[in-house]
Write a protein that holds these residues in place. Sequence first.
Motif, PDB file in Angstrom:
ATOM      1  N   ASN A  55      61.309   3.747 -37.272  1.00  0.00           N
ATOM      2  CA  ASN A  55      62.432   3.658 -38.215  1.00  0.00           C
ATOM      3  C   ASN A  55      63.670   4.373 -37.703  1.00  0.00           C
ATOM      4  N   TRP A  56      63.462   5.353 -36.800  1.00  0.00           N
ATOM      5  CA  TRP A  56      64.609   6.122 -36.287  1.00  0.00           C
ATOM      6  C   TRP A  56      65.675   5.216 -35.693  1.00  0.00           C
ATOM      7  N   LYS A  57      65.291   4.018 -35.266  1.00  0.00           N
ATOM      8  CA  LYS A  57      66.278   3.091 -34.703  1.00  0.00           C
ATOM      9  C   LYS A  57      67.344   2.715 -35.732  1.00  0.00           C
ATOM     10  N   PHE A  58      66.969   2.831 -37.021  1.00  0.00           N
ATOM     11  CA  PHE A  58      67.887   2.409 -38.088  1.00  0.00           C
ATOM     12  C   PHE A  58      68.509   3.584 -38.845  1.00  0.00           C
ATOM     13  N   TYR A  59      68.290   4.810 -38.349  1.00  0.00           N
ATOM     14  CA  TYR A  59      68.965   5.960 -38.960  1.00  0.00           C
ATOM     15  C   TYR A  59      70.482   5.774 -38.809  1.00  0.00           C
ATOM     16  N   ASP A  60      71.238   6.472 -39.640  1.00  0.00           N
ATOM     17  CA  ASP A  60      72.697   6.446 -39.495  1.00  0.00           C
ATOM     18  C   ASP A  60      73.087   7.494 -38.447  1.00  0.00           C
ATOM     19  N   TRP A  61      73.123   7.070 -37.194  1.00  0.00           N
ATOM     20  CA  TRP A  61      73.360   7.996 -36.077  1.00  0.00           C
ATOM     21  C   TRP A  61      74.795   8.504 -36.029  1.00  0.00           C
ATOM     22  N   SER A  62      75.679   7.920 -36.858  1.00  0.00           N
ATOM     23  CA  SER A  62      77.027   8.479 -36.904  1.00  0.00           C
ATOM     24  C   SER A  62      76.987   9.833 -37.616  1.00  0.00           C
ATOM     25  N   GLN A  63      75.880  10.115 -38.341  1.00  0.00           N
ATOM     26  CA  GLN A  63      75.762  11.375 -39.071  1.00  0.00           C
ATOM     27  C   GLN A  63      74.792  12.375 -38.428  1.00  0.00           C
ATOM     28  N   THR A  66      70.610  16.596 -35.662  1.00  0.00           N
ATOM     29  CA  THR A  66      69.323  17.136 -35.198  1.00  0.00           C
ATOM     30  C   THR A  66      68.175  16.320 -35.773  1.00  0.00           C
ATOM     31  N   ILE A  67      67.201  16.031 -34.903  1.00  0.00           N
ATOM     32  CA  ILE A  67      65.966  15.426 -35.362  1.00  0.00           C
ATOM     33  C   ILE A  67      64.859  16.461 -35.179  1.00  0.00           C
ATOM     34  N   ALA A  68      64.170  16.784 -36.274  1.00  0.00           N
ATOM     35  CA  ALA A  68      63.017  17.677 -36.179  1.00  0.00           C
ATOM     36  C   ALA A  68      61.771  16.800 -36.048  1.00  0.00           C
ATOM     37  N   LEU A  69      61.065  17.012 -34.958  1.00  0.00           N
ATOM     38  CA  LEU A  69      59.936  16.147 -34.603  1.00  0.00           C
ATOM     39  C   LEU A  69      58.676  16.556 -35.359  1.00  0.00           C
ATOM     40  N   PHE A  70      58.447  15.906 -36.515  1.00  0.00           N
ATOM     41  CA  PHE A  70      57.244  16.156 -37.300  1.00  0.00           C
ATOM     42  C   PHE A  70      56.240  15.012 -37.126  1.00  0.00           C
ATOM     43  N   GLY A  71      56.505  14.151 -36.161  1.00  0.00           N
ATOM     44  CA  GLY A  71      55.569  13.088 -35.791  1.00  0.00           C
ATOM     45  C   GLY A  71      55.270  13.241 -34.309  1.00  0.00           C
ATOM     46  N   LYS A  72      54.698  12.218 -33.722  1.00  0.00           N
ATOM     47  CA  LYS A  72      54.345  12.253 -32.296  1.00  0.00           C
ATOM     48  C   LYS A  72      55.605  12.231 -31.427  1.00  0.00           C
ATOM     49  N   TYR A  73      55.533  12.928 -30.301  1.00  0.00           N
ATOM     50  CA  TYR A  73      56.652  12.898 -29.347  1.00  0.00           C
ATOM     51  C   TYR A  73      56.841  11.472 -28.846  1.00  0.00           C
ATOM     52  N   ASP A  74      58.077  10.985 -28.921  1.00  0.00           N
ATOM     53  CA  ASP A  74      58.406   9.635 -28.483  1.00  0.00           C
ATOM     54  C   ASP A  74      59.553   9.754 -27.476  1.00  0.00           C
ATOM     55  N   GLU A  76      61.270   7.647 -26.010  1.00  0.00           N
ATOM     56  CA  GLU A  76      62.374   6.732 -26.313  1.00  0.00           C
ATOM     57  C   GLU A  76      63.327   7.358 -27.341  1.00  0.00           C
ATOM     58  N   LEU A  77      62.735   8.077 -28.295  1.00  0.00           N
ATOM     59  CA  LEU A  77      63.528   8.774 -29.316  1.00  0.00           C
ATOM     60  C   LEU A  77      64.351   9.892 -28.667  1.00  0.00           C
ATOM     61  N   LEU A  78      63.726  10.605 -27.737  1.00  0.00           N
ATOM     62  CA  LEU A  78      64.425  11.689 -27.018  1.00  0.00           C
ATOM     63  C   LEU A  78      65.676  11.145 -26.330  1.00  0.00           C
ATOM     64  N   CYS A  79      65.493  10.078 -25.545  1.00  0.00           N
ATOM     65  CA  CYS A  79      66.615   9.523 -24.777  1.00  0.00           C
ATOM     66  C   CYS A  79      67.689   8.999 -25.718  1.00  0.00           C
ATOM     67  N   PHE A  80      67.248   8.361 -26.804  1.00  0.00           N
ATOM     68  CA  PHE A  80      68.204   7.782 -27.747  1.00  0.00           C
ATOM     69  C   PHE A  80      69.002   8.877 -28.468  1.00  0.00           C
ATOM     70  N   ALA A  81      68.285   9.897 -28.970  1.00  0.00           N
ATOM     71  CA  ALA A  81      68.943  11.001 -29.679  1.00  0.00           C
ATOM     72  C   ALA A  81      69.969  11.656 -28.756  1.00  0.00           C
ATOM     73  N   HIS A  82      69.571  11.933 -27.514  1.00  0.00           N
ATOM     74  CA  HIS A  82      70.491  12.573 -26.572  1.00  0.00           C
ATOM     75  C   HIS A  82      71.695  11.685 -26.263  1.00  0.00           C
ATOM     76  N   SER A  83      71.476  10.370 -26.234  1.00  0.00           N
ATOM     77  CA  SER A  83      72.605   9.467 -25.966  1.00  0.00           C
ATOM     78  C   SER A  83      73.615   9.517 -27.112  1.00  0.00           C
ATOM     79  N   LYS A  84      73.138   9.955 -28.296  1.00  0.00           N
ATOM     80  CA  LYS A  84      74.030  10.077 -29.460  1.00  0.00           C
ATOM     81  C   LYS A  84      74.515  11.513 -29.650  1.00  0.00           C
ATOM     82  N   GLY A  85      74.166  12.377 -28.711  1.00  0.00           N
ATOM     83  CA  GLY A  85      74.583  13.779 -28.821  1.00  0.00           C
ATOM     84  C   GLY A  85      73.787  14.562 -29.843  1.00  0.00           C
ATOM     85  N   ALA A  86      72.634  14.018 -30.279  1.00  0.00           N
ATOM     86  CA  ALA A  86      71.814  14.695 -31.288  1.00  0.00           C
ATOM     87  C   ALA A  86      70.676  15.465 -30.616  1.00  0.00           C
ATOM     88  N   ARG A  87      70.335  16.601 -31.201  1.00  0.00           N
ATOM     89  CA  ARG A  87      69.227  17.405 -30.675  1.00  0.00           C
ATOM     90  C   ARG A  87      67.885  16.874 -31.173  1.00  0.00           C
TER      91      ARG A  87
END
Length: 369
Positions: A55-63, A66-74, A76-87
């Motif tokens: 579902n993270w693909k559909f988060y509002d990344w303009s906002q 920080t993503i707190a990882l309470f699920g499995k390490y992904d 793809e999520l790491l690379c995507f979050a960093h590409s958006k400047g999010a921790r």
Amino acid sequence: MAELSAGSWVLWPLFIMLCVSLCAAGCPCTDPRLCEPITDSRDFEVLVFYTKGKNWKFYDWSQVTTIALFGKYDPELLCFAHSKGARLVLKGDVPLPYIVDLKNRTSWITQKVELAKSQFMDGINLDIEQSVLKGSPEYYALTALVEETTEAFHREIPGSQVTFDVAWSPDCVDERCYNYTGIAESCDFLFVMSYDEQSQIWTECVASANSPLNKTLSGYQKFTQLDIDPKKLVMGVPWYGYDYPCLDLEDNNCTLKEVPFRGAPCSDAAGKQIPYSKITKQVNSSLTGRLWDDVQKSPFYNYKDAKGQFHQVWYDDPVSISLKSAYIKKLGLRGIGMWNGDLLDYSQDPIAETQTKDMWNALKGVGLL
Ligand SMILES: *[C@@H]1O[C@H](CO)[C@@H](O)[C@H](O)[C@H]1NC(C)=O
Ligand SMILES: *[C@@H]1O[C@H](CO)[C@@H](O)[C@H](O)[C@H]1NC(C)=O
Ligand SMILES: *[C@@H]1O[C@H](CO)[C@@H](O)[C@H](O)[C@H]1NC(C)=O
Ligand SMILES: *[C@@H]1O[C@H](CO)[C@@H](O)[C@H](O)[C@H]1NC(C)=O
Ligand SMILES: *[C@@H]1O[C@H](CO)[C@@H](O)[C@H](O)[C@H]1NC(C)=O
């Protein structure tokens, strides 16, 4: 051909040397720069708890900041979050009696720092919701844990973020009698869980709101009365509600079974948590439709299940959330966040799409009236 293979023999050691320094031991991103930690600070934080799936693909990344990882390490999520400047930050929890011992505490912290580094992550969210008595060995160990974790992360991962989750009020809610001032001072900010506010019901055992406006605001008042800087507080809002079976339902007064919790005779444990994605479907087929409690500033509805049992559901929607988020500026808080990002319906259904967008917009205080 011969020339090429001879050439590659010469280049091979060079390539390995380059990779040891540049490929950063297994960077999963196609662009290796995305494995570098996020170092810029934001003046407004939007912290999202991630729990599962894509579902993270559909988060509002303009906002999101920080993503707190309470699920499995992904990765793809790491690379995507960093590409958006999010921790992307780890979840941290440990039994407190274990870390009273300094050696154990240090080894736990070292392990977390190493895990974060090996996954190219940007910090940790400490989610220690354990009962602690004031002045106990655990009380001091917890304050030390936060201080030492922050020190280690900041030193080892430049720009990293260490945050700590607290209950809606610092008044020993759920027997969490922590040194809130000391904890707030040493970490980057506290995530205030302005929900589960009926975890201890001391008055009548009846269903009520998960996150009533006044009670929520009184919590922030208590934190700031402890001299905690509002800029060290992020408001947490719920993207879920509680479904309570009623022993009796009269005049919208749903009497609950007594389920004690940490000294209180009744609690929200008499009900069960229900995601907003399910609430939006259920409310339309309920007995009452959406009702509004103007004292608690929260919506609710009643329904009857297949066995004929009456239920009352208390929840938050864009209206109740924006009433709360509108206070962030007034109170001077650091930002907002929610438990959790994956409780909305991210399907392509047009009604769901609108409802999901409205929930994200409510974080900005954009309500629907
Ligand atoms: C510290 O860690 C050791 C090894 O894991 C464990 O046996 C011991 O019980 C811990 N100390 C405390 C006080 O819990
Ligand atoms: C809380 O922690 C701070 C920082 O460690 C310390 O200075 C202060 O004395 C502690 N307060 C209480 C009440 O334990
Ligand atoms: C709701 O029910 C409880 C328990 O029966 C009762 O004590 C209380 O007075 C009722 N409250 C309202 C507002 O009707
Ligand atoms: C439920 O009813 C509301 C208000 O009438 C409407 O806007 C919404 O689309 C309905 N939701 C679903 C899932 O049918
Ligand atoms: C909510 O808080 C405000 C301000 O503290 C107060 O004036 C108001 O009476 C409260 N409302 C209820 C229903 O307690």
